[in-house]
Design a protein around this motif. Structure first.
Motif, PDB file in Angstrom:
ATOM      1  N   GLY A  34       0.807  -1.208   0.000  1.00  0.00           N
ATOM      2  CA  GLY A  34       0.000   0.000   0.000  1.00  0.00           C
ATOM      3  C   GLY A  34       0.841   1.259   0.000  1.00  0.00           C
ATOM      4  O   GLY A  34       0.406   2.312  -0.455  1.00  0.00           O
ATOM      5  N   GLN A  35       2.056   1.145   0.524  1.00  0.00           N
ATOM      6  CA  GLN A  35       2.945   2.305   0.619  1.00  0.00           C
ATOM      7  C   GLN A  35       4.378   1.803   0.631  1.00  0.00           C
ATOM      8  O   GLN A  35       4.678   0.736   1.170  1.00  0.00           O
ATOM      9  CB  GLN A  35       2.648   3.065   1.912  1.00  0.00           C
ATOM     10  N   LYS A  36       5.270   2.604   0.050  1.00  0.00           N
ATOM     11  CA  LYS A  36       6.680   2.224   0.019  1.00  0.00           C
ATOM     12  C   LYS A  36       7.522   3.468   0.259  1.00  0.00           C
ATOM     13  O   LYS A  36       7.270   4.510  -0.332  1.00  0.00           O
ATOM     14  CB  LYS A  36       7.028   1.601  -1.326  1.00  0.00           C
ATOM     15  N   ASN A  37       8.499   3.367   1.137  1.00  0.00           N
ATOM     16  CA  ASN A  37       9.374   4.491   1.469  1.00  0.00           C
ATOM     17  C   ASN A  37      10.825   4.059   1.361  1.00  0.00           C
ATOM     18  O   ASN A  37      11.168   2.924   1.663  1.00  0.00           O
ATOM     19  CB  ASN A  37       9.109   4.973   2.901  1.00  0.00           C
ATOM     20  N   SER A  38      11.676   4.993   0.950  1.00  0.00           N
ATOM     21  CA  SER A  38      13.097   4.729   0.830  1.00  0.00           C
ATOM     22  C   SER A  38      13.846   5.591   1.835  1.00  0.00           C
ATOM     23  O   SER A  38      13.634   6.795   1.902  1.00  0.00           O
ATOM     24  CB  SER A  38      13.574   5.053  -0.592  1.00  0.00           C
ATOM     25  N   TYR A  39      14.728   4.963   2.609  1.00  0.00           N
ATOM     26  CA  TYR A  39      15.498   5.676   3.618  1.00  0.00           C
ATOM     27  C   TYR A  39      16.995   5.638   3.333  1.00  0.00           C
ATOM     28  O   TYR A  39      17.795   5.926   4.193  1.00  0.00           O
ATOM     29  CB  TYR A  39      15.202   5.114   5.011  1.00  0.00           C
ATOM     30  N   GLY A  40      17.349   5.289   2.124  1.00  0.00           N
ATOM     31  CA  GLY A  40      18.756   5.250   1.757  1.00  0.00           C
ATOM     32  C   GLY A  40      18.966   5.954   0.440  1.00  0.00           C
ATOM     33  O   GLY A  40      18.133   6.727  -0.016  1.00  0.00           O
TER      34      GLY A  40
END
Length: 113
Positions: free
Chosen positions: A97-103
């Motif tokens: 449902g949601q995707k986040n990138s922390y790099g």
């Protein structure tokens, strides 16, 4: 200091991923706060439904279990930030449902002007 089950699971993850030792957080004033230094690219984090609760998985292995999606997402975000990796949050039906990138994103969005 007494550790919660979630904290113990998080520290077990650090051991499994061969991460450096736990070090005091930047906020020295709070003795109950600890941060974990981690290796970059240790694996993407998936927050997924698990029966009546939610789990976080790294490289297909369950690293934490939670009763609520909110708690699982919070822990998953923390792990992904530490790993400098992606965090995929699944819906109850299993779809992302949601995707986040922390790099460092190898495919950053193109600026549409």
């Amino acid at each position: 200091m007494t550790r919660t089950q979630d904290e113990l699971l998080y520290y077990e993850l650090c051991i499994k991923l061969n991460l450096p030792d736990v070090t005091p957080a930047a906020t020295q004033n709070d003795p109950n706060t600890e941060a974990v230094m981690s290796k970059k690219g240790s694996g993407n984090v998936h927050t997924v439904p698990n029966g009546s609760g939610w789990s976080n998985k790294v490289n297909g292995e369950v690293v934490s279990n939670h009763r609520t999606k909110e708690n699982a997402v919070e822990r998953g975000r923390s792990i992904a930030r530490g790993n400098e990796s992606e965090h995929a949050i699944h819906n109850r039906n299993g779809q992302i449902g949601q995707k986040n990138s922390y790099g460092t994103d190898p495919h950053p969005p193109k600026d549409k002007r």
